[in-house]
Design a protein around this motif. Structure first.
Motif, short mmCIF file in Angstrom:
data_model
loop_
_atom_site.label_atom_id
_atom_site.label_comp_id
_atom_site.label_asym_id
_atom_site.label_seq_id
_atom_site.Cartn_x
_atom_site.Cartn_y
_atom_site.Cartn_z
N VAL A 35 0.83 -1.20 0.00
CA VAL A 35 0.00 0.00 0.00
C VAL A 35 0.87 1.26 0.00
O VAL A 35 0.52 2.27 -0.62
CB VAL A 35 -0.94 0.00 1.23
CG1 VAL A 35 -1.60 1.35 1.42
CG2 VAL A 35 -2.00 -1.08 1.08
N THR A 36 2.02 1.18 0.67
CA THR A 36 2.82 2.38 0.93
C THR A 36 3.93 2.63 -0.07
O THR A 36 4.03 3.71 -0.66
CB THR A 36 3.43 2.31 2.34
OG1 THR A 36 2.40 2.10 3.28
CG2 THR A 36 4.18 3.58 2.68
N VAL A 37 4.80 1.64 -0.25
CA VAL A 37 6.06 1.89 -0.95
C VAL A 37 5.85 2.27 -2.42
O VAL A 37 6.43 3.26 -2.89
CB VAL A 37 7.01 0.69 -0.81
CG1 VAL A 37 8.30 0.92 -1.60
CG2 VAL A 37 7.35 0.49 0.68
N PRO A 38 5.05 1.53 -3.21
CA PRO A 38 4.84 2.00 -4.59
C PRO A 38 4.22 3.39 -4.64
O PRO A 38 4.61 4.22 -5.48
CB PRO A 38 3.88 0.94 -5.17
CG PRO A 38 4.17 -0.29 -4.38
CD PRO A 38 4.43 0.21 -2.99
N GLY A 39 3.26 3.66 -3.76
CA GLY A 39 2.65 4.97 -3.74
C GLY A 39 3.61 6.07 -3.35
O GLY A 39 3.53 7.20 -3.83
N LEU A 40 4.56 5.75 -2.47
CA LEU A 40 5.51 6.73 -1.97
C LEU A 40 6.66 6.97 -2.94
O LEU A 40 7.08 8.11 -3.16
CB LEU A 40 6.06 6.28 -0.61
CG LEU A 40 7.15 7.14 0.02
CD1 LEU A 40 6.60 8.51 0.39
CD2 LEU A 40 7.71 6.44 1.26
N VAL A 69 -9.76 -2.65 -11.79
CA VAL A 69 -11.18 -2.30 -11.73
C VAL A 69 -12.04 -3.43 -12.30
O VAL A 69 -13.12 -3.74 -11.78
CB VAL A 69 -11.43 -0.99 -12.50
CG1 VAL A 69 -12.92 -0.69 -12.59
CG2 VAL A 69 -10.71 0.17 -11.81
N LEU A 70 -11.55 -4.06 -13.35
CA LEU A 70 -12.31 -5.13 -13.98
C LEU A 70 -12.21 -6.45 -13.22
O LEU A 70 -13.18 -7.21 -13.15
CB LEU A 70 -11.81 -5.33 -15.42
CG LEU A 70 -11.98 -4.13 -16.37
CD1 LEU A 70 -11.32 -4.43 -17.70
CD2 LEU A 70 -13.46 -3.79 -16.55
N THR A 378 -12.29 -3.05 -3.08
CA THR A 378 -10.85 -3.04 -3.31
C THR A 378 -10.51 -2.52 -4.70
O THR A 378 -9.44 -1.92 -4.90
CB THR A 378 -10.25 -4.44 -3.10
OG1 THR A 378 -10.89 -5.38 -3.98
CG2 THR A 378 -10.42 -4.91 -1.66
N ALA A 379 -11.41 -2.73 -5.68
CA ALA A 379 -11.20 -2.12 -7.00
C ALA A 379 -11.23 -0.60 -6.87
O ALA A 379 -10.45 0.11 -7.53
CB ALA A 379 -12.27 -2.59 -7.98
N THR A 380 -12.12 -0.11 -6.03
CA THR A 380 -12.19 1.34 -5.79
C THR A 380 -10.92 1.84 -5.14
O THR A 380 -10.37 2.88 -5.54
CB THR A 380 -13.40 1.65 -4.88
OG1 THR A 380 -14.59 1.19 -5.51
CG2 THR A 380 -13.51 3.14 -4.60
N GLU A 381 -10.43 1.10 -4.16
CA GLU A 381 -9.18 1.49 -3.50
C GLU A 381 -8.02 1.49 -4.49
O GLU A 381 -7.19 2.41 -4.50
CB GLU A 381 -8.88 0.53 -2.35
CG GLU A 381 -7.64 0.88 -1.56
CD GLU A 381 -7.40 -0.05 -0.40
OE1 GLU A 381 -6.83 0.38 0.61
OE2 GLU A 381 -7.77 -1.24 -0.51
N ALA A 382 -7.97 0.47 -5.34
CA ALA A 382 -6.91 0.40 -6.35
C ALA A 382 -7.00 1.56 -7.33
O ALA A 382 -5.98 2.11 -7.77
CB ALA A 382 -6.98 -0.94 -7.09
N THR A 383 -8.22 1.92 -7.69
CA THR A 383 -8.41 3.05 -8.61
C THR A 383 -7.89 4.33 -7.97
O THR A 383 -7.20 5.13 -8.62
CB THR A 383 -9.89 3.20 -8.97
OG1 THR A 383 -10.37 1.99 -9.57
CG2 THR A 383 -10.10 4.36 -9.95
N GLY A 384 -8.21 4.54 -6.71
CA GLY A 384 -7.71 5.72 -6.01
C GLY A 384 -6.20 5.71 -5.91
O GLY A 384 -5.55 6.76 -6.03
#
Length: 452
Positions: A35-40, A69-70, A378-384
């Protein structure tokens, strides 16, 4: 009870034992790294180490999420099938434990690749990692809805998860920049960081699988099997309460991932101290270790909905302070990031504990399929997680930000420096206000609280 039986599956007042709770929560330690490292670091890794232009870097992070999403709802459907046939979702969880391999590969870009080829490498392994993450995350987050527990106990369960997730976010957020080499980060440093954190991820995720098995054995399980596939997906999307909750969470997820992506840029180009990346990450994440129990108390007293609205408002205010930049002074800016961290803790705990409330209400109305609901979530979370860095990358592109390779220090135009600051402060404030307005449309909380 069969899938066609419309009698409510009443929640119980059972208190879950702390041992199984801790085991369940341990899985979030490994998930916190992904959740963190790729985003950071991933956007910065692309633009400032691999010489990928910001528009292409943002695209490389956005396109893999289309598959998410799919496929997340499909993974949710498969999780429901596993639950119906086998009484658990264990096989998907074990498949998801291959995620650390994709994580390590994500930062192991061959030495000769820069620009578009490097972006393609990252995109391919980002897709693989996101799908493996879904295989673990969807059945993992379906656990609270699988147990017949009450409104407050669902919040308590997710509070344990939130504390451990925060620990994973904090440790990985602090270690990752250091392992890459800090101010002198290199390709080799990023590769080393990927391998070291991948080992920790694997151990934590395996402990989480065992913890879920213990938790399911310590509390009554839901006996509703429900339906899956497109029918379940249509049911979830027609659920007005679920739609408003998901829409608000999309705005929240986009905003928080935008902030994470902007941290290294804000530290280097606004604060002029790349080493402050670690300080800002700590200020953003560490408060959650202290305030999550407080959010649990607030939710018990005023309800999850009102508590969440307060967290969203606080996040918007803190973001506006960050838009001021250096004139506000470093202590004020760090304090503003800490306010964001306090709000972030509430925005992680409360929506995730409201999701099983929605699923339970749908189950009582004769519609089940916790995995499908969770898959959409979780698709929504991934989209965000994709939209946030992409939005920040667009800000940099509009400002004329100059990409570079490791060791280079190009002079950035004034417009790019302004984009770094406003993208980190003003844009998150606007997005979070949108989340607050969407969240106000959710009205299930009082009913769920009264029924518990």
């Amino acid at each position: 009870m069969t899938g066609l039986d419309r009698r409510p599956a009443a929640a119980t007042d059972a208190t879950l034992p702390r041992g199984p709770l801790a085991g369940f929560a341990a899985g979030s330690l490994g998930m916190g790294v992904w959740v963190t490292v790729p985003g950071l670091l991933l956007l910065y890794f692309l633009t400032d180490v691999l010489a990928v232009g910001p528009w292409l870097a943002g695209l490389a992070l956005l396109l893999p999420k289309i598959a998410d999403v799919l496929l997340h709802p499909w993974v949710g459907h498969r999780a429901d099938v596993e639950q119906t046939r086998r009484g658990n979702r264990r096989r998907l969880l074990l498949l998801g434990c291959a995620l650390p391999v994709a994580f390590a590969a994500l930062f192991a870009v061959p030495g000769g690749l820069t620009g578009a080829p490097a972006a393609a490498w990252v995109a391919v392994f980002f897709i693989a990692g996101n799908l493996l993450f879904a295989a673990y995350q969807v059945p993992y987050l379906s656990t609270p809805a699988d147990l017949r527990i009450g409104y407050h106990e669902r919040t308590r369960l997710m509070a344990f998860r939130m504390v451990v997730l925060t620990l994973g976010i904090l440790v990985s957020g602090l270690l990752a920049p250091l392992l890459t080499g800090g101010d002198a980060a290199t390709r080799g440093g990023y590769q080393r960081m990927g391998v070291v954190l991948a080992v920790g991820m694997l151990v934590a995720m395996l402990v989480g699988v065992a913890g879920i098995a213990r938790l399911r054995g310590s509390a009554p399980a839901s006996t509703a099997s429900g339906h899956g596939g497109w029918r379940a997906l249509r049911t979830a999307l027609r659920d007005a309460q679920f739609r408003w909750l998901v829409a608000a969470y999309l705005a929240m997820s986009t905003t928080t991932h935008l902030v994470l992506a902007g941290v290294p840029y804000y530290a280097e180009y606004e604060l002029r101290a790349p080493g402050l990346t670690t300080v800002l990450v700590a200020a953003f994440v560490a408060p959650a270790l202290l305030v999550t129990p407080a959010w649990l108390v607030v939710a018990r007293r005023v309800g999850k909905q009102r508590a969440l609205l307060g967290a969203q408002g606080a996040f918007a205010i803190g973001s506006l302070v960050l838009a001021v930049g250096r004139p506000a002074g470093l202590p004020v800016l760090v304090a503003a990031v800490a306010v964001l961290g306090v709000a972030f803790a509430g925005m992680q705990l409360l929506p995730f504990s409201m999701l099983p409330d929605v699923i339970r209400a749908a189950s009582n109305a004769g519609s089940t399929g916790a995995g499908t609901y969770t898959g959409v979530w979780t698709a929504t979370e991934a989209t965000g997680a994709a939209l946030g860095p992409y939005a920040y990358a667009l800000c940099l592109t509009v400002g004329g930000f100059v990409a570079s390779t490791a060791g280079e220090s190009p002079v950035q135009p004034d417009a790019a420096l302004a984009a770094v600051r406003y993208g980190f402060g003003l844009l998150p404030a606007v997005a979070m206000l949108a989340a607050l307005l969407l969240q106000r449309r959710y009205t299930l909380d009082a009913t769920a609280r009264a029924a518990s």
